[in-house]
Design a protein around this motif. Sequence first.
Motif, PDB file in Angstrom:
ATOM      1  N   LEU A  92       0.925  -1.283  -0.105  1.00  0.00           N
ATOM      2  CA  LEU A  92       0.006   0.171  -0.010  1.00  0.00           C
ATOM      3  C   LEU A  92       0.654   1.288  -0.021  1.00  0.00           C
ATOM      4  O   LEU A  92       0.266   2.493   0.276  1.00  0.00           O
ATOM      5  CB  LEU A  92      -0.967  -0.017   1.265  1.00  0.00           C
ATOM      6  N   LEU A  93       2.157   1.075  -0.067  1.00  0.00           N
ATOM      7  CA  LEU A  93       3.082   2.244  -0.086  1.00  0.00           C
ATOM      8  C   LEU A  93       3.999   2.216  -1.167  1.00  0.00           C
ATOM      9  O   LEU A  93       5.035   2.322  -1.239  1.00  0.00           O
ATOM     10  CB  LEU A  93       3.988   2.131   1.140  1.00  0.00           C
ATOM     11  N   GLY A  94       3.404   2.271  -2.505  1.00  0.00           N
ATOM     12  CA  GLY A  94       3.988   2.279  -3.889  1.00  0.00           C
ATOM     13  C   GLY A  94       5.197   1.194  -4.062  1.00  0.00           C
ATOM     14  O   GLY A  94       5.173   0.055  -3.844  1.00  0.00           O
ATOM     15  N   LEU A 107      14.742  -0.525  -0.738  1.00  0.00           N
ATOM     16  CA  LEU A 107      15.833   0.456  -0.148  1.00  0.00           C
ATOM     17  C   LEU A 107      15.375   1.886  -0.373  1.00  0.00           C
ATOM     18  O   LEU A 107      15.092   2.282  -1.172  1.00  0.00           O
ATOM     19  CB  LEU A 107      17.283   0.115  -0.629  1.00  0.00           C
ATOM     20  N   PRO A 108      15.742   2.560   0.766  1.00  0.00           N
ATOM     21  CA  PRO A 108      15.437   4.055   0.633  1.00  0.00           C
ATOM     22  C   PRO A 108      16.205   4.683  -0.680  1.00  0.00           C
ATOM     23  O   PRO A 108      17.263   3.972  -0.953  1.00  0.00           O
ATOM     24  CB  PRO A 108      16.114   4.444   2.051  1.00  0.00           C
ATOM     25  N   ASP A 109      15.792   5.860  -0.861  1.00  0.00           N
ATOM     26  CA  ASP A 109      16.528   6.284  -2.065  1.00  0.00           C
ATOM     27  C   ASP A 109      17.835   6.949  -1.680  1.00  0.00           C
ATOM     28  O   ASP A 109      18.226   7.974  -1.090  1.00  0.00           O
ATOM     29  CB  ASP A 109      15.710   7.471  -2.423  1.00  0.00           C
ATOM     30  N   ARG A 110      18.849   6.145  -2.031  1.00  0.00           N
ATOM     31  CA  ARG A 110      20.200   6.218  -1.930  1.00  0.00           C
ATOM     32  C   ARG A 110      20.972   6.476  -3.244  1.00  0.00           C
ATOM     33  O   ARG A 110      22.335   6.124  -3.019  1.00  0.00           O
ATOM     34  CB  ARG A 110      20.990   5.343  -0.813  1.00  0.00           C
ATOM     35  N   VAL A 119       7.411   6.102  -1.951  1.00  0.00           N
ATOM     36  CA  VAL A 119       6.882   5.083  -0.980  1.00  0.00           C
ATOM     37  C   VAL A 119       5.606   5.796  -0.282  1.00  0.00           C
ATOM     38  O   VAL A 119       5.139   5.544   1.160  1.00  0.00           O
ATOM     39  CB  VAL A 119       7.903   4.817   0.225  1.00  0.00           C
ATOM     40  N   ASP A 120       4.855   6.725  -1.102  1.00  0.00           N
ATOM     41  CA  ASP A 120       3.728   7.431  -0.901  1.00  0.00           C
ATOM     42  C   ASP A 120       2.578   6.441  -0.745  1.00  0.00           C
ATOM     43  O   ASP A 120       2.663   5.389  -1.359  1.00  0.00           O
ATOM     44  CB  ASP A 120       3.565   8.736  -1.659  1.00  0.00           C
ATOM     45  N   GLY A 143       0.906  -0.065  -6.203  1.00  0.00           N
ATOM     46  CA  GLY A 143       1.795  -0.271  -7.517  1.00  0.00           C
ATOM     47  C   GLY A 143       3.233   0.339  -7.444  1.00  0.00           C
ATOM     48  O   GLY A 143       3.341   1.271  -6.694  1.00  0.00           O
ATOM     49  N   LEU A 144       3.958  -0.277  -8.146  1.00  0.00           N
ATOM     50  CA  LEU A 144       5.330   0.069  -8.276  1.00  0.00           C
ATOM     51  C   LEU A 144       5.451   1.204  -9.282  1.00  0.00           C
ATOM     52  O   LEU A 144       4.610   1.185 -10.408  1.00  0.00           O
ATOM     53  CB  LEU A 144       6.113  -1.096  -8.608  1.00  0.00           C
ATOM     54  N   THR A 145       6.582   2.107  -9.093  1.00  0.00           N
ATOM     55  CA  THR A 145       6.701   3.038 -10.215  1.00  0.00           C
ATOM     56  C   THR A 145       7.371   2.474 -11.465  1.00  0.00           C
ATOM     57  O   THR A 145       7.738   1.316 -11.290  1.00  0.00           O
ATOM     58  CB  THR A 145       7.733   4.106  -9.848  1.00  0.00           C
ATOM     59  N   PRO A 146       7.391   2.830 -12.600  1.00  0.00           N
ATOM     60  CA  PRO A 146       7.718   2.195 -13.781  1.00  0.00           C
ATOM     61  C   PRO A 146       9.410   1.693 -13.711  1.00  0.00           C
ATOM     62  O   PRO A 146       9.440   0.690 -14.043  1.00  0.00           O
ATOM     63  CB  PRO A 146       7.678   3.188 -14.945  1.00  0.00           C
TER      64      PRO A 146
END
Length: 162
Positions: free
Chosen positions: A14-16, A67-70, A127-128, A132-135
């Motif tokens: 539920l968080l992208g 993983l967080p945006d790194r 992760v809003d 669904g996942l981003t492309p």
Amino acid sequence: MAGRVLVAGIGNVLLGDDGFGPEVVRRLAGQHDFPEEVRIVDYGIRGLHLAYDLLDPWDGLILIDALPDRGDPSRIVVLELGAEDVPAGGQVDAHSMDPATVLASLAALGGKVPQITLLVGCQVTDVDERIGLTPPVEQAVDEAVRTVQALLTRELTRAEVS
């Protein structure tokens, strides 16, 4: 990874992009036959369930997580985790799903991290609250599936030779 291996998809669908782990596990389970010593499970946000399942004797663990945006979105990384990566004084947390907290909860329950513990992660950006996942992350799922298959093949083949 001689013996039993648990492949655990973790994350919140539920968080992208946080749903990356469950999607990889869904595709793995649906497309491939694995030996009976390999168990593939979508734990979603059930960190405590994963910690309890890890109380059984597992020779290997492959965690699949966002993983967080790194860095570059959709980049797949494989990290080896050991006891030194587990925070000391872990407490059982039924709602937290990050790998460090799950492994710390395992220690608090009297278990130990499997000798071989790997994290197959994907760099994510969104992760809003959304399904669904981003492309870019969607495109990385197939690479992650191939990565997990290669890790299992390499380690299970190594176990047969030993």
